[in-house]
Design an enzyme around this catalytic site. Structure first.
Site, PDB file in Angstrom:
ATOM      1  CG  HIS A   1      -1.878   1.162   1.258  1.00  0.00           C
ATOM      2  ND1 HIS A   1      -3.207   0.997   1.596  1.00  0.00           N
ATOM      3  CD2 HIS A   1      -1.739   2.483   0.980  1.00  0.00           C
ATOM      4  CE1 HIS A   1      -3.827   2.163   1.510  1.00  0.00           C
ATOM      5  NE2 HIS A   1      -2.948   3.092   1.159  1.00  0.00           N
TER       6      HIS A   1
ATOM      7  CG  HIS B   1      -0.755   7.066  -1.165  1.00  0.00           C
ATOM      8  ND1 HIS B   1      -1.946   7.122  -1.840  1.00  0.00           N
ATOM      9  CD2 HIS B   1      -1.015   6.423   0.000  1.00  0.00           C
ATOM     10  CE1 HIS B   1      -2.897   6.548  -1.117  1.00  0.00           C
ATOM     11  NE2 HIS B   1      -2.354   6.111   0.015  1.00  0.00           N
TER      12      HIS B   1
ATOM     13  CE  LYS C   1      -7.674   2.006  -1.009  1.00  0.00           C
ATOM     14  NZ  LYS C   1      -6.616   2.964  -0.748  1.00  0.00           N
TER      15      LYS C   1
ATOM     16  CG  HIS D   1      -9.907   4.688   3.068  1.00  0.00           C
ATOM     17  ND1 HIS D   1      -8.723   5.363   3.302  1.00  0.00           N
ATOM     18  CD2 HIS D   1     -10.760   5.118   4.025  1.00  0.00           C
ATOM     19  CE1 HIS D   1      -8.863   6.159   4.342  1.00  0.00           C
ATOM     20  NE2 HIS D   1     -10.096   6.038   4.799  1.00  0.00           N
TER      21      HIS D   1
ATOM     22  CG  HIS E   1      -5.129   2.414   5.586  1.00  0.00           C
ATOM     23  ND1 HIS E   1      -6.471   2.297   5.815  1.00  0.00           N
ATOM     24  CD2 HIS E   1      -5.004   3.260   4.527  1.00  0.00           C
ATOM     25  CE1 HIS E   1      -7.134   3.037   4.947  1.00  0.00           C
ATOM     26  NE2 HIS E   1      -6.279   3.629   4.143  1.00  0.00           N
TER      27      HIS E   1
ATOM     28  CG  ASP F   1      -1.724   4.883   3.908  1.00  0.00           C
ATOM     29  OD1 ASP F   1      -1.798   5.266   2.722  1.00  0.00           O
ATOM     30  OD2 ASP F   1      -2.471   5.307   4.816  1.00  0.00           O
TER      31      ASP F   1
HETATM   32  C1  NCD Z   1      -3.567   9.025   1.948  1.00  0.00           C
HETATM   33  C2  NCD Z   1      -3.056  10.051   0.926  1.00  0.00           C
HETATM   34  O1  NCD Z   1      -2.524  11.089   1.337  1.00  0.00           O
HETATM   35  O2  NCD Z   1      -3.161   9.778  -0.282  1.00  0.00           O
HETATM   36  N1  NCD Z   1      -3.662   9.661   3.234  1.00  0.00           N
HETATM   37  C3  NCD Z   1      -3.748   9.046   4.439  1.00  0.00           C
HETATM   38  O3  NCD Z   1      -3.895   9.731   5.444  1.00  0.00           O
HETATM   39  N2  NCD Z   1      -3.657   7.755   4.570  1.00  0.00           N
HETATM   40  C4  NCD Z   1      -4.868   8.457   1.475  1.00  0.00           C
HETATM   41  C5  NCD Z   1      -5.301   7.194   2.166  1.00  0.00           C
HETATM   42  O4  NCD Z   1      -4.630   6.168   2.110  1.00  0.00           O
HETATM   43  O5  NCD Z   1      -6.372   7.177   2.805  1.00  0.00           O
HETATM   44 ZN    ZN Z   2      -3.277   5.077   1.422  1.00  0.00          ZN
HETATM   45 ZN    ZN Z   3      -6.787   5.104   2.706  1.00  0.00          ZN
END
Ligand code: NCD
Ligand code: ZN
Ligand code: ZN
Length: 355
Positions: free
Chosen positions: A24, A26, A110, A147, A185, A258
């Protein structure tokens, strides 16, 4: 003779593991990739790349072009393999999803409830709107990554995961019992209990920040925006349940950082963004958690084996070594034109990834 056990010999000073993956992540896009991709590629062989760009990644073509941009940002010689996802919207077509899955480029879809988190405006309005896609995914064996938080304004932010599980996830899993689901998460004892009780096609990722922290770190004495993420940090009894799950050796729980970069000014704001950046030290921080729990022998399963097993992908064959040598996390990184504050900025980290 080298038995597998000897190869993975555990001492408190050094730990060799099959290379882990991040299930997971970003990475963002554009100039941000120059920061995010090398950090992740330095530790992980593969990562599930989240599709919450602006606009979101909703087609095989968009996922494939995004993947190419990520590949171009790899350091030379890196074989980091980004595993792509599609963003589920009310209008995503079942055929697009199936074509994407069959391409081998896209591993999963997702699910963001509309409005739940960063860049989730295009998310799902009602489960009924996406049932045709979910039915197709159940048929072809494609994982749905969730999520898991309701967005109703009257539901307390600390209860949103629990209410999502009760009102949406349990009914979904009853209706589509073969759908492969990753509850992403997870942050509560309720999520751990739900996943433990579910069949083997239901799993969860656990971030390192939810293992390291509870809501006191975010709120006691001062508001600390760099600890703000979604789902929000919960009370310590939930943190303890997550540590127990991660270190249990149960293959339903595996690593997903995450890691979510935001510019410093967007975090240190009167309307600050959710997301914690851990990519620059993730496996080292997980090692701290597992060591504290007396469970370093369980780290390799959680970090390197259970994820690929769930996704039906081969385990990595190369190794990484962690050494018990403390080092200092930089106080910031560059993120495109901005500054990025990582978790543990300017502080020491007990384990170090050997080069
Ligand atoms: C994530 C993001 O910034 O893309 N933020 C977070 O707080 N986890 C999005 C997500 O995974 O929910
Ligand atoms: Zn995330
Ligand atoms: Zn998320």
């Amino acid at each position: 003779m080298n038995s597998p056990d000897q190869a993975n010999e555990l001492t408190r000073q050094s730990l060799t593991l099959d290379q882990p993956d991040d299930w997971h992540l970003h990475l963002r896009d554009g100039d941000a990739l120059a920061t995010t991709v090398p950090h992740t590629a330095a530790q992980f062989a593969r990562a599930i790349v989240m599709p919450n760009l602006k606009p979101p990644v909703t087609s095989l073509q968009a996922a494939s072009e995004y993947r190419d941009r990520i590949l171009s940002a790899r350091p030379s010689g890196s074989e980091f393999d980004p595993l792509m996802t599609l963003y589920l919207t009310d209008s995503l077509a079942p055929n697009e999803v199936e074509t994407a899955f069959n391409s081998g480029i896209v591993q999963a879809v997702k699910y963001y409830p509309a409005g739940a988190t960063t860049n989730s405006d295009s998310g799902v309005s009602h489960m009924s709107a996406v049932m045709p896609v979910l039915e197709r995914m159940a048929k072809i064996g494609m994982p749905l990554l969730i999520h898991g938080e309701v967005t109703d304004h009257e539901i307390d932010i600390f209860d949103r995961e629990k209410v999502f599980i009760e009102t949406l996830l349990e009914p979904l899993c009853r209706e589509l019992p073969t759908l492969r689901v990753v509850l992403e998460h997870i942050t509560t004892r309720y999520a751990v209990e739900f996943v433990n009780a579910a069949p083997a096609n239901v799993a969860a990722t656990i971030t390192v920040h939810h293992l390291l922290f509870n809501r006191n770190h975010l709120l006691a004495g001062a508001v600390r925006p760099h600890y703000y993420c979604l789902p929000i940090l919960k009370r310590s009894s939930h943190q303890e349940a997550l540590i127990a799950a991660a270190t249990s050796g149960n293959p339903k729980f595996f690593l997903g950082t995450d890691s979510a970069p935001h510019a410093r000014h967007a975090k240190e704001s009167d309307c600050g963004c959710a997301g914690i950046y851990t990519a620059a030290s993730a496996i080292e921080l997980y090692a701290e958690v597992f060591e504290d729990a007396g469970a370093l022998d369980k780290l390799e399963g959680f970090a390197s084996h259970y994820g690929p097993d769930f996704y039906g992908l081969p385990r990595n064959t190369n190794k990484i070594t962690l050494e018990k040598k403390s080092w200092q996390m930089p106080s910031s990184f560059t993120l495109a034109q901005d500054e990025l504050i990582p978790l543990r900025a300017g502080e020491s980290i007990a384990w170090r990834l050997a080069k």
